[in-house]
Design a protein around this motif. Structure first.
Motif: not given
Length: 770
Positions: A557-574
């Motif tokens: 859960a802790a790691t996925a939270t960090v990874l989801r934030a990264k995915l969200t940032a990448l997707a928002a930019e894309r």
């Protein structure tokens, strides 16, 4: 590049909570598992131990010359060769300041149990090593042994000179003065001394190691050590090995792929493991040691060997007013790890899931010239045996049904938080009374009592017994509190989750994939896991203390939270939208009708996150009731188990199949401990059950179909998950004992000693006049 879809993706139902098929099964059931004995290294040598045939004897000399003359033998090592090279030999779970017991790799000057390793032979094959071991001439001078721990305290036969009274140590909770007024004022006091025999884990795969030292460019001491281990704790083997050899931990790599059962026996390295680690730098090639079954039964340790005076005070309404326990356990000759700490848990948990206002306990640990005590699934289990069997005895003496007595005293959800008067944190987030009633309902308790009465008129003796416990899981104790994870997504969209883990039969691969799939919103088949290699996995404390489900859920859960934030940032930019417009589901990042797959976001270099979960809740309380029915043949003493029901609460289940498998495995071990398994020693300390001819294990003919009832009370830990690994082995023995005692109660039989072998039951019946 973006994709445009006509409608938003429909999020799939979560995988956690579903009966997902185990990903481990394909390789294990087709013979493609990788166990330690499957490891082959170029030029590999093989190790065999020379073991003592005496329980206690002086070592006047060791002559390995005949063994060294045998072609194919490379070396014979004794204590003089290996023991001086030990730097430190303490375990992470206790730390270096605990007043530990002796732990020499090889016996020095004196052997202390039959099977004590005296020398180590290294040869080109296991066959040659075994032949050579028989040629090592050891000059023994036999001494009187302290074979029975109950007679060892203060004996002239001293196991270790540093402990002249043979007492390894003791712990105590509230003193007797706290409870004695309640006992003096009680309407009824139940007071019995119970004795439990020695038995052990008996994993399908015995212990084993392969060690390989590769010298470095700056001399022989600058190299790296690789260890393939049958272990529950790869990172502890790494840390222990580094301390033992005085190496930087970065120069030790531990690999475990599959481990064929551990049950506590493989939590920490033992003396034989120490020898292999020490010898790795002394030989020019890798070395393998695989324990055979006789060695395992003689030398891998014992458990459960203990007795205690248990008392419970009741008022006129049969409500418990106080409890006390005076407990003594056998720790053998070389216990692993420090045995005194585990003994304290027996007293702390003795009040069990009952409304107990006052408690007192004390525990002492005694050496004997037998195999050393090791951890075994629910090491504190004696508290449940003593309490639950005593409650049945008390109920019969007071003219109550044992079920009714428990109903008057058991803690329910509405009573919590409820204080534990022995010194544990308060009970909370559990359901003892509710699971008790659930198990009785599944059985049809009243209907069974009617069937039992009819059977007695026909001369048949049926019985029913219960065993109810509450156990601490995933504690916040510092060593066990941390678990890390790495999650990586590559350009194909494949998700890799890397955790300490390791497959020891507890399905950590399957459950961590379920958790990761849910945490990221991807399909189960889109996730793979890497576990058990300290070179690539983050730290984890391993499989112990019923911690893995909660700890790994937290790490994912802790790691996925960090990874989801990264995915969200990448997707928002894309996609050219604000981050709060992004939703993640079904392996895609979406904003309205526009979406992009995780694989596209990850390309070309992938996207990764690392995080560590730290457990903060002091205890996650699991609980269950086991209910067993049986029939006893009073002519032969044979016990036939008829039905077996478990009502349990481990919080929300990640995979019900895995939970039930864990319960079933522990239950079978508990049945074996109640009826069959016995590490018997004669008066001189010789083991009398060192093969499966004499050490009896339960088989499919002794174990009935197990029925399950589940309740889910979420805990304050990650996902609400609690531990399930140890409970079956705790709840089963008292349920079986009480069922047999209930069957024989009309004949005046009282059970206070284990195991309940046919011969033992016949003796009890004869003593009762039958």
């Amino acid at each position: 590049m973006t994709d445009t879809v006509m409608a938003p993706a429909v999020a799939q139902p979560p995988f956690a909570g579903r009966r997902v098929r185990r990903v481990e099964d394909a390789r294990l059931l087709t013979g493609h598992g990788t166990f330690v004995d499957d490891i082959q290294r170029p030029g590999m040598l093989h190790a065999c131990f020379v073991r003592s045939p005496f329980a206690r004897a002086l070592i006047n000399g060791i002559d390995g010359s005949a063994a060294l003359d045998l072609p194919g033998v490379h070396a014979v090592y004794t204590a003089a060769d290996l023991n001086p090279e030990v730097h430190e030999a303490w375990y992470s779970s206790y730390g270096p300041k605990v007043p530990d017991t002796p732990r020499p790799p090889l016996a020095v000057d004196e052997v202390r149990f039959v099977g004590d390793p005296v020398a180590l032979v290294i040869a080109e094959s296991r066959y040659i090593a075994e032949d050579a071991a028989e040629l090592v001439d050891v000059d023994y001078e036999p001494l009187t042994a302290a074979a029975d721990y109950r007679e060892a305290r203060g004996s002239e036969a001293v196991v270790h000179a540093a402990f002249p009274d043979n007492v390894a140590g003791g712990l105590a909770g509230p003193p007797l003065a706290v409870v004695e007024p309640a006992f003096a004022a009680a309407a009824y006091v139940a007071d019995e001394t119970f004795y439990q025999q020695a038995y052990q884990a008996v994993p399908m795969e015995t212990r084993g190691l392969v060690v390989e030292w590769v010298p470095g460019p700056d001399g022989p001491d600058s190299g790296e050590l690789t260890v393939w281990a049958a272990t529950q704790t790869p990172h502890e083997v790494r840390a222990f090995g580094a301390r033992l050899l005085g190496l930087d931990p970065d120069r030790v790599r531990v690999i475990m792929r599959d481990t064929g059962g551990g049950f506590g026996q493989k939590v920490v390295p033992m003396r034989e493991d120490m020898c292999l680690l020490l010898v790795a730098r002394k030989v020019p090639a890798p070395v393998k040691w695989i324990e055979d079954r006789r060695e395992n039964l003689m030398s891998a340790g014992q458990a459960r060997h203990e007795h205690g005076r248990a008392r419970i005070a009741f008022d006129a309404d049969a409500a418990i007013t106080a409890v006390s326990l005076e407990h003594v356990q056998d720790c053998g000759s070389y216990p692993t790890p420090w045995p005194v700490g585990a003994s304290g848990a027996v007293g702390l948990l003795y009040p069990g899931p009952y409304k107990v206002p006052l408690a007192s306990w004390q525990s002492s640990t005694v050496f004997s010239n037998t195999a050393g005590r090791t951890a075994y699934r629910g090491p504190w289990q004696f508290e449940s045996v003593a309490r639950e069997v005593l409650l049945d005895i008390a109920a019969r003496d007071m003219g109550l049904d044992p079920v009714e007595l428990r109903r008057r005293n058991m803690i329910g959800r509405d009573d919590q938080p409820y204080p534990n008067p022995a010194g544990m944190p308060p009970y909370d987030h559990s359901s003892p009374l509710e699971t008790f009633e659930l198990a009785l309902k599944i059985l049809g308790y009243d209907a069974f009592r009617a069937e039992q009465a009819a059977a007695r008129k026909e001369g048949r003796y049926l019985g029913v017994g219960t065993g109810t416990y509450i156990e601490p899981t995933a504690t916040g104790q510092p060593y066990y509190a941390s678990e890390g994870a790495v999650i990586r997504i590559d350009s194909t969209g494949l998700v890799t989750v890397i955790v300490n883990g390791g497959a020891a039969g507890n399905s950590l691969e399957t459950t961590v994939i379920q958790l990761t799939a849910d945490a990221l919103g991807v399909d189960f088949d889109q996730v793979v896991t890497i576990q058990g290699d300290t070179a690539v996995t983050p730290f984890g404390a391993g499989t112990a203390g019923s911690r893995s489900g909660s700890a790994m859920a937290g790490a994912v859960a802790a790691t996925a939270t960090v990874l989801r934030a990264k995915l969200t940032a990448l997707a928002a930019e894309r996609l050219g939208v604000p981050r709060d417009a992004i939703t993640l589901a079904d392996g895609r990042a979406s904003a309205g009708e526009a979406s992009v797959s995780y694989g596209e976001l990850a390309s070309p270099d992938g996207v990764e996150a690392t995080a560590t979960h730290t457990q903060t809740a002091p205890m996650l309380w699991s609980n269950a009731t086991h209910v067993c029915t049986c029939e006893v043949d009073i002519a032969t003493g044979k016990v036939t188990l008829l039905r077996y029901v478990v009502g349990e609460d481990v919080g929300p289940m990640i995979n019900p199949n895995v939970v039930e498998g864990q319960i079933a495995g522990g239950t079978v071990q508990g049945i074996g401990g109640a009826l069959l398994e016995h590490m018997v020693y004669d008066a001189d300390g010789n083991p009398m059950a060192s093969t499966f001819v004499d050490y009896l294990l339960p088989t499919s003919t002794e174990v009935p179909h197990i029925e399950y009832g589940h309740m889910e009370t979420p805990a304050p830990g990650p996902g609400g998950h609690k531990g399930a690994g140890e409970g079956g082995a705790i709840g089963a023995p008292p349920a079986v004992i009480n069922a047999v005692a209930d069957a024989l109660a009309p004949l005046g039989v009282k059970i206070t000693e284990l195991p309940l072998s046919p011969s033992a039951l016949v003796e009890l019946l004869v003593a009762a006049g039958h």
